[in-house]
Scaffold this motif. Sequence first.
Motif, short mmCIF file in Angstrom:
data_model
loop_
_atom_site.label_atom_id
_atom_site.label_comp_id
_atom_site.label_asym_id
_atom_site.label_seq_id
_atom_site.Cartn_x
_atom_site.Cartn_y
_atom_site.Cartn_z
N ASN B 142 0.87 -1.18 0.00
CA ASN B 142 0.00 0.00 0.00
C ASN B 142 0.90 1.23 0.00
O ASN B 142 1.58 1.50 0.99
CB ASN B 142 -0.91 -0.01 1.23
CG ASN B 142 -1.85 -1.20 1.23
OD1 ASN B 142 -2.62 -1.40 0.31
ND2 ASN B 142 -1.74 -2.03 2.26
N ILE B 158 -2.95 0.34 -3.87
CA ILE B 158 -3.70 -0.30 -2.80
C ILE B 158 -3.69 -1.80 -3.04
O ILE B 158 -4.07 -2.25 -4.14
CB ILE B 158 -5.16 0.21 -2.77
CG1 ILE B 158 -5.21 1.73 -2.56
CG2 ILE B 158 -5.98 -0.54 -1.74
CD1 ILE B 158 -5.17 2.19 -1.13
N ASP B 159 -3.28 -2.55 -2.04
CA ASP B 159 -3.21 -4.01 -2.18
C ASP B 159 -2.48 -4.41 -3.46
O ASP B 159 -2.91 -5.32 -4.18
CB ASP B 159 -4.62 -4.61 -2.18
CG ASP B 159 -5.05 -5.01 -0.77
OD1 ASP B 159 -4.18 -5.14 0.11
OD2 ASP B 159 -6.27 -5.20 -0.56
N ASN B 263 -2.68 12.41 7.91
CA ASN B 263 -4.06 12.13 7.53
C ASN B 263 -4.14 10.90 6.63
O ASN B 263 -4.97 10.01 6.82
CB ASN B 263 -4.67 13.33 6.80
CG ASN B 263 -5.11 14.44 7.75
OD1 ASN B 263 -5.04 14.27 8.97
ND2 ASN B 263 -5.55 15.55 7.20
N LEU B 264 -3.24 10.87 5.67
CA LEU B 264 -3.23 9.73 4.75
C LEU B 264 -2.91 8.43 5.47
O LEU B 264 -3.50 7.39 5.19
CB LEU B 264 -2.21 9.97 3.63
CG LEU B 264 -2.64 11.04 2.63
CD1 LEU B 264 -1.45 11.58 1.87
CD2 LEU B 264 -3.68 10.47 1.68
N ASN B 266 -3.50 7.69 8.61
CA ASN B 266 -4.64 7.26 9.42
C ASN B 266 -5.78 6.72 8.56
O ASN B 266 -6.60 5.95 9.02
CB ASN B 266 -5.14 8.41 10.29
CG ASN B 266 -4.29 8.57 11.55
OD1 ASN B 266 -3.49 7.69 11.88
ND2 ASN B 266 -4.45 9.68 12.25
N ILE B 267 -5.82 7.12 7.31
CA ILE B 267 -6.88 6.62 6.42
C ILE B 267 -6.42 5.36 5.69
O ILE B 267 -7.12 4.35 5.67
CB ILE B 267 -7.28 7.70 5.39
CG1 ILE B 267 -7.91 8.90 6.10
CG2 ILE B 267 -8.25 7.13 4.36
CD1 ILE B 267 -8.09 10.12 5.23
N ILE B 268 -5.23 5.41 5.09
CA ILE B 268 -4.78 4.34 4.20
C ILE B 268 -3.89 3.32 4.91
O ILE B 268 -3.80 2.18 4.50
CB ILE B 268 -3.98 4.92 3.00
CG1 ILE B 268 -4.77 6.03 2.28
CG2 ILE B 268 -3.55 3.83 2.05
CD1 ILE B 268 -5.85 5.56 1.37
N ASN B 269 -3.22 3.74 5.97
CA ASN B 269 -2.31 2.84 6.70
C ASN B 269 -1.33 2.18 5.72
O ASN B 269 -1.22 0.96 5.65
CB ASN B 269 -3.16 1.78 7.43
CG ASN B 269 -2.40 0.91 8.42
OD1 ASN B 269 -2.94 -0.11 8.88
ND2 ASN B 269 -1.19 1.25 8.76
N ALA B 270 -0.64 3.06 4.96
CA ALA B 270 0.27 2.60 3.91
C ALA B 270 1.56 2.06 4.50
O ALA B 270 1.91 2.36 5.64
CB ALA B 270 0.61 3.77 2.99
N ASP B 271 2.28 1.25 3.72
CA ASP B 271 3.60 0.81 4.18
C ASP B 271 4.73 1.67 3.60
O ASP B 271 5.84 1.66 4.13
CB ASP B 271 3.86 -0.69 3.97
CG ASP B 271 3.35 -1.21 2.65
OD1 ASP B 271 2.97 -0.40 1.80
OD2 ASP B 271 3.33 -2.44 2.47
N ALA B 298 -0.21 10.80 13.58
CA ALA B 298 -0.78 9.54 13.08
C ALA B 298 -0.74 8.49 14.20
O ALA B 298 0.04 8.59 15.14
CB ALA B 298 -0.02 9.06 11.86
N PRO B 301 0.61 2.45 15.35
CA PRO B 301 0.82 1.31 14.44
C PRO B 301 0.94 1.75 12.98
O PRO B 301 1.64 1.11 12.19
CB PRO B 301 -0.44 0.44 14.63
CG PRO B 301 -1.07 0.91 15.90
CD PRO B 301 -0.68 2.35 16.07
N ALA B 302 0.28 2.86 12.63
CA ALA B 302 0.37 3.36 11.25
C ALA B 302 1.76 3.95 10.99
O ALA B 302 2.33 3.77 9.91
CB ALA B 302 -0.70 4.41 10.99
N SER B 305 4.53 1.08 10.89
CA SER B 305 4.55 0.16 9.75
C SER B 305 4.82 0.87 8.43
O SER B 305 4.67 0.27 7.38
CB SER B 305 3.23 -0.61 9.68
OG SER B 305 2.15 0.28 9.66
#
Lengths: 334, 334
Positions: B142, B158-159, B263-264, B266-271, B298, B301-302, B305
């Motif tokens: 992500n 995404i995925d 913000n991103l 907390n929404i997307i939880n990207a790596d 944020a 955990p977000a 990671s």
Amino acid sequence: MATKKRPQYIVGVDLGGTNIVVGAMSADGKHHHAMRSIPTSAEAGADGVADRIVGLIEGVILDTIAQTDASRRDFLGVGIGAPGPLDREKGIVIIAPNLGWRNFPLRDRIGQTLGLPATLDNDANCATVGEWWQGAAKGGTNVIGMTIGTGIGGGLIIDGKLFHGASDVAGEIGHTTIDLNGRHCKCGNYGCLEAYASGPAIAVRAREVLVREETASLLPSLVNNRLEAITAETVYRAAAQGDAVASEIVRDTARYLGVGIANLLNIINADVVVVAGGVTQAGDALFVPLAAEVRRRAFRPAVDSCRIVPGSLPGTAGVVGAVATFKMQHVGDL
Amino acid sequence: MATKKRPQYIVGVDLGGTNIVVGAMSADGKHHHAMRSIPTSAEAGADGVADRIVGLIEGVILDTIAQTDASRRDFLGVGIGAPGPLDREKGIVIIAPNLGWRNFPLRDRIGQTLGLPATLDNDANCATVGEWWQGAAKGGTNVIGMTIGTGIGGGLIIDGKLFHGASDVAGEIGHTTIDLNGRHCKCGNYGCLEAYASGPAIAVRAREVLVREETASLLPSLVNNRLEAITAETVYRAAAQGDAVASEIVRDTARYLGVGIANLLNIINADVVVVAGGVTQAGDALFVPLAAEVRRRAFRPAVDSCRIVPGSLPGTAGVVGAVATFKMQHVGDL
């Protein structure tokens, strides 16, 4: 002569800071059986609350057996929705401030006691999946779910799948910043959407206006002049009766939510946003200015391809979604 | 005796307001051949610019043939990245303010002239895919890509798939609100991230400080006291030389970007978050305070990671990504 395939059942659990709600559904989602709710009684501690959940599930299973020709072996398992952050894979609630929990292995505690498979997911994710499977977000491909209560929770369906992100925190909409130097949020930050539009934030903003301004308002009379007793619910009630102060608070709430949703639309470009929680009682008084703010701030193609709707499963979306998340993990697609 | 399979090639086009960049790559992504750039010359009009693009592509194809044993039929097609919003399916640029275009069928105009299949995608999406395929975001599942220039563009993986949303506007990070009553943005709104942290916004903020405050600064001397000549580039240069005013502007920029990225997350939880564009020249002076602001805002955990990195393909990410988007549509996975 072919034997008719016996129907199967899944139990859904919606664990909140105030109440535990449990219900059973046929695995195909067509039938809802036995819905029960009891207070969470967080003071009982994690083990105590887990016992309460197990007891409630047992009751729901017995109710369902009584209502149908099901037997206990027709129950596939239990989907649990709980406040996060959590570790889905391990089935652990990492921290739940409203419950006072830390690293509690809720999934196995319940599954093993019952002797049934169990899954754990975030409560806001479950509510979103519930609305997507059987409620107002049905048919959506990219869905944003927002649940407005004590906090503002969120869930995302992306490309037709519940999206968790890298570490199960995706969709934490309540803690996106809409005003970087703004109101203090209980998360420690400034300007989070939740600090403006959660139930308690709505009540705080109403109290601030009443203390600051000499304005005639119904609000004090609704709480016997005990301003500290004002809740979001009081504000909606006063607004419904045409109170100017309360109506202004509802309009501001709509504006804040509109900013948060516009941000989400510009990022996710969803086809459905489903808003659930007490604040939706305000109806058009909320949704009309909310939609106007979204139109002002989000890109035209994002606005045009999205419907913003109130949830249609108040009180049950979490349970329905918990059943759905179990089904997605153990049976496959919905 | 088996015939060795001939290598195949894909051309990538990165159309910007200032320059057109075109390059060819082997379809397996292993070899880059011939990279050429010319000014866009938007004043030539849509057809004129399309002709310039076609001419540049022809040149790149000839260069590639000269460098390899390729022949023209070894070229699978052309991937085009262009400013949006656009209609990918129809291959149309809906509006491109910097080019003065409206509903221009860029994909077919180029593909048909060349007699090659062509695809069209958003320039910021292409830049993100480029960094994901061959650059700093490699290996991410992500991924959030941000390109900071005249505007702030964004793209989402995404995925493991480029995400477009319901109407091709997903990832419009630049127009998320970080301050709902904040600075006016050229999109017409208030408080967009772009109004704080784009190149021109950085220059405007620097000028404001110089006009408002009697502070010693290198900045005026770098532009012969013509404050209107200050650009973001001037600010980075002065900051690199230790100028206090410029350093403060860079720190503020980091803070604004940190809010947007938090913000991103907390929404997307990207790596992975990959940040590209001139501002990344500021290096640690930007990334250290940026990371601090993200950590502040944020969820833990977000943050834990996710890695936030500068782009590693400056100038070429768009072309590489345009090749990749063509490949994903016509060949399958990358």
